[in-house]
Enzyme design. Structure first.
Site, PDB file in Angstrom:
ATOM      1  N   GLU A  90       0.856  -1.194   0.000  1.00 26.08           N
ATOM      2  CA  GLU A  90       0.000   0.000   0.000  1.00 26.08           C
ATOM      3  C   GLU A  90       0.886   1.237   0.000  1.00 26.08           C
ATOM      4  O   GLU A  90       1.868   1.300   0.760  1.00 26.08           O
ATOM      5  CB  GLU A  90      -0.919   0.034   1.220  1.00 26.08           C
ATOM      6  CG  GLU A  90      -1.723   1.340   1.280  1.00 26.08           C
ATOM      7  CD  GLU A  90      -2.794   1.395   2.368  1.00 26.08           C
ATOM      8  OE1 GLU A  90      -2.853   0.476   3.210  1.00 26.08           O
ATOM      9  OE2 GLU A  90      -3.556   2.376   2.364  1.00 26.08           O
ATOM     10  N   ASN A 127      -4.570   5.140  -2.096  1.00 24.17           N
ATOM     11  CA  ASN A 127      -5.803   5.580  -1.453  1.00 24.17           C
ATOM     12  C   ASN A 127      -6.500   6.646  -2.297  1.00 24.17           C
ATOM     13  O   ASN A 127      -5.856   7.513  -2.877  1.00 24.17           O
ATOM     14  CB  ASN A 127      -5.496   6.154  -0.066  1.00 24.17           C
ATOM     15  CG  ASN A 127      -5.078   5.065   0.896  1.00 24.17           C
ATOM     16  OD1 ASN A 127      -5.912   4.300   1.374  1.00 24.17           O
ATOM     17  ND2 ASN A 127      -3.781   4.962   1.161  1.00 24.17           N
ATOM     18  N   GLU A 154      -7.905   1.925  -3.187  1.00 27.41           N
ATOM     19  CA  GLU A 154      -8.585   1.753  -1.902  1.00 27.41           C
ATOM     20  C   GLU A 154      -9.511   2.928  -1.645  1.00 27.41           C
ATOM     21  O   GLU A 154      -9.097   4.076  -1.757  1.00 27.41           O
ATOM     22  CB  GLU A 154      -7.566   1.704  -0.753  1.00 27.41           C
ATOM     23  CG  GLU A 154      -6.615   0.542  -0.842  1.00 27.41           C
ATOM     24  CD  GLU A 154      -5.806   0.348   0.463  1.00 27.41           C
ATOM     25  OE1 GLU A 154      -6.087   1.054   1.453  1.00 27.41           O
ATOM     26  OE2 GLU A 154      -4.911  -0.507   0.459  1.00 27.41           O
ATOM     27  N   ASP A 184     -11.587  -0.010   1.940  1.00 26.40           N
ATOM     28  CA  ASP A 184     -10.660   0.216   3.049  1.00 26.40           C
ATOM     29  C   ASP A 184     -11.423   0.324   4.375  1.00 26.40           C
ATOM     30  O   ASP A 184     -12.593   0.704   4.399  1.00 26.40           O
ATOM     31  CB  ASP A 184      -9.914   1.538   2.781  1.00 26.40           C
ATOM     32  CG  ASP A 184      -8.566   1.595   3.487  1.00 26.40           C
ATOM     33  OD1 ASP A 184      -8.253   0.664   4.249  1.00 26.40           O
ATOM     34  OD2 ASP A 184      -7.841   2.581   3.272  1.00 26.40           O
ATOM     35  N   GLU A 233      -5.809  -5.577   7.835  1.00 23.97           N
ATOM     36  CA  GLU A 233      -4.747  -4.585   8.027  1.00 23.97           C
ATOM     37  C   GLU A 233      -4.497  -4.380   9.516  1.00 23.97           C
ATOM     38  O   GLU A 233      -5.328  -4.713  10.352  1.00 23.97           O
ATOM     39  CB  GLU A 233      -5.063  -3.278   7.312  1.00 23.97           C
ATOM     40  CG  GLU A 233      -6.180  -2.459   7.882  1.00 23.97           C
ATOM     41  CD  GLU A 233      -6.402  -1.165   7.080  1.00 23.97           C
ATOM     42  OE1 GLU A 233      -5.537  -0.783   6.270  1.00 23.97           O
ATOM     43  OE2 GLU A 233      -7.452  -0.550   7.271  1.00 23.97           O
TER      44      GLU A 233
END
Ligand code: C2E
Ligand code: MG
Ligand code: MG
Length: 554
Positions: free
Chosen positions: A337, A396, A428, A455, A512
């Site tokens: 990520e 993101n 995400e 997410d 996560e």
């Protein structure tokens, strides 16, 4: 004429009605549960109360309905809980009998009471404005305290001075991301919303609670009070009455300053309330903040961020860190990520928790995100050029711009520019309360061939709802969800079932914030093989990532 009115009021009303032929009058007796029209042109016999009559007969123009609702709610509240006011009035666009057009009218409810102060009867009247009056009313409004800061300040001072036995609160509120409302629904709708706030506040606030629209969408109310609950109660009332205008989605945020130094200038209390209000922005859960002295330094920090962000981007102070994602069973790196870091030469590393909310509020997040997306694409190209087998990198997407910016266009352009496979860039999106726009974006991104990750799943919003309507590919179980739920049998069952449910409906899953071997084992037992977290690796600088990828995946 004047049937059924209690004798004690009859004489007074005859006079009023005789001298005022343009106005229509109604009389509602709460005690006797009767309602009559005192105007021949208005037939009320099928109705039990005026609000129902007006609403059902379609006599109120659509635009006036939201304020009318507030008006009615306040009357109901007065009848049930009592109120201090003797009357309540508001302007509405109404179609009067004999007319085909809606006309701006003043609607007025006069409360008649028994010896205990309880409302027993209501005398309603509706009076159309003449064009001249209407003009005068607009002119007068300019000078009224809700438009004129100087008069307002004097009223606030009076509220403080005339309530020596009470505490005083300055409450300031605004619409979170009002800018977005203007962009999304148009400036006209934005203006209508503010007009609705003005009209509603005039109905909600008592005479000893002066309110004022300070600027754009910022309002202030000053109120005497005895307990903090009263303030919260008032705020909740404002929130509930001012929400949902015209089907728009928005959130009000409130800063409160409780006056300590009563002699200080009213501006100072207002500034403190403003400070609390501004600090709340970006907080997804709380929407009320009480001022305290430590806030000044926090705001200062925020201002510093805003002053330096543009140069920071130009100077390359923003860095992309990568946090590898692992397969629990094989121990190999299966993805990463991209996370933004700010390395400010003056203060060192600044955490995203500090700057992301500020950027989301002021719109700079789009610039930062575009930058990080590009860095991620560049990284994949670099790995490919170095002959290192790349893994997909997820970036993101902030919900701030999903409705206003061509995300797909931009990302496709980057994919083309760096000539990388579309499968190498994943996206995400955080689950949020406001799901509008997400469904469309996710659908389009998927059609374009991207992998979409939801997410922070389980962090508290409408997780299941959004799953139903939006075709995500992968769920990312939130760090707090994992941490909290791992603690109990029941919680572990919920995680287990979340995982099997996602598999059932064909969704991928990754956890996560995995911090311990025990968590990893548990996840693996439940059928979740992908993990990201400190147990495996912290987010690392982009350069270190190459080495890690080579050594772990050799
Ligand atoms: P996120 O997207 O959910 O990212 C995961 C966050 O969890 C990261 O925090 C990461 O460092 C942290 N984390 C990962 N594993 C663990 C763990 O085992 N324990 C703990 N305690 N934390 C872990 P970070 O980098 O501080 O980012 C915070 C949030 O800021 C991100 O949450 C994301 O919402 C936002 N963010 C970060 N970079 C960007 C960006 O470039 N664009 C946008 N729009 N948002 C970003
Ligand atoms: Mg993320
Ligand atoms: Mg997350």
């Amino acid at each position: 004429m004047l049937p059924d009115i209690p004798e004690k009021y009859k004489e007074k009303l005859v006079d009023i009605i005789a001298n005022d032929s343009d106005t229509v009058h109604f009389f509602q007796s709460i005690e006797d549960n009767t309602f009559i029209s005192l105007s021949e042109s208005f037939d009320a016999k099928d109705y039990r109360e005026l609000p129902v009559l007006l609403r059902e007969s379609g006599l109120i123009e659509k635009e006036s309905l939201p304020v009318f609702d507030v008006f009615c709610e306040r009357i109901d509240e007065g009848i049930i809980n009592g109120c201090r006011e003797n009357s309540l009035g508001t302007d509405l666009s109404i179609k009067l009998p004999g007319s085909d057009d809606f006309k701006m009218c003043h609607m007025y409810a006069l409360f008649l009471r028994d010896e205990n102060g309880r409302i027993t009867d209501i005398h309603y009247n509706i009076r159309p404005y003449s064009p001249n009056e209407y003009f005068t009313r607009d002119v007068m409004k300019v000078f009224s305290s809700d438009k004129n800061p100087k008069i307002y300040s004097q009223r606030c001072r009076r509220t403080i001075d005339s309530n020596p036995d009470k505490q005083i609160a300055f409450i300031q509120f605004d619409v979170e991301r009002f800018k977005m409302i203007n962009e999304e629904y148009g400036v006209e709708k934005g203006d209508e919303l503010l007009q609705f706030f003005n009209d509603s506040l005039a109905l909600i606030c008592r005479d000893d609670q002066p309110f004022c629209r300070l600027t754009a969408d910022v309002y202030m109310i000053v109120t005497p009070f005895d307990t903090k609950d009263e303030i919260i109660g008032l705020i909740h009332k404002i929130e509930s009455m001012l929400s949902g205008f015209g089907g728009m989605e928005y959130r009000l945020i409130f800063g409160v300053c409780i006056v300590e130094d009563r002699a200080a200038h009213t501006r100072k209390h207002g500034d403190n309330a403003s400070l609390a209000r501004q600090l709340i922005k970006g907080n997804a859960i709380e929407n009320i903040l009480f001022y305290d002295k430590s806030m000044k330094s926090k705001l200062h920090k925020k201002q510093q961020i805003e002053e330096s962000m543009n140069n920071a981007l130009l100077n390359g102070e923003f860095l992309m860190f990568l946090q590898p994602k692992y397969s629990i069973s094989t121990g190999r790196i299966i993805g990463a990520e991209a996370l933004a870091r700010w390395n400010d030469p003056a203060v060192g590393m600044i955490s995203p928790a500090e700057f992301i909310p500020v950027f989301e509020e002021n719109g700079f997040i789009l610039k930062l995100d575009c930058y990080i997306w590009e860095q991620a694409c560049k990284k994949i190209r670099e790995l490919m050029d170095l002959g290192i087998k790349p893994v997909p990198i997820s970036v993101n997407i902030s919900r701030e711009y999903i409705k206003t910016f061509d995300i797909i266009g931009k990302i496709k352009e980057l994919i083309g520019k760096y000539d990388i496979p579309i499968s190498m860039l994943e996206l995400e999106i955080t689950e949020t309360a406001d799901t509008s726009g997400i469904e469309e974006l996710v659908t389009q991104m998927k059609e374009a061939g991207f992998t979409m990750l939801m997410d922070d799943f389980g962090s508290g919003y409408s997780s299941l709802n959004i799953l139903k309507s939006t075709p995500f590919d992968v769920l990312k179980i939130d760090r707090f969800f994992l941490e909290e739920f791992m603690d109990s049998d029941r919680g572990r069952k919920i995680i287990e079932h979340t995982i099997s449910m996602s598999q059932d409906i064909g969704l991928g899953i990754i956890a996560e914030g995995v911090e311990t071997g025990e968590q990893a084992e548990f996840l693996s037992r439940c059928g979740c093989d992908a993990a990201q977290g400190f147990y495996y690796s912290r987010p690392i600088p982009s350069d270190e990532f190459n080495q890690k990828l080579i050594s772990v995946n050799k």
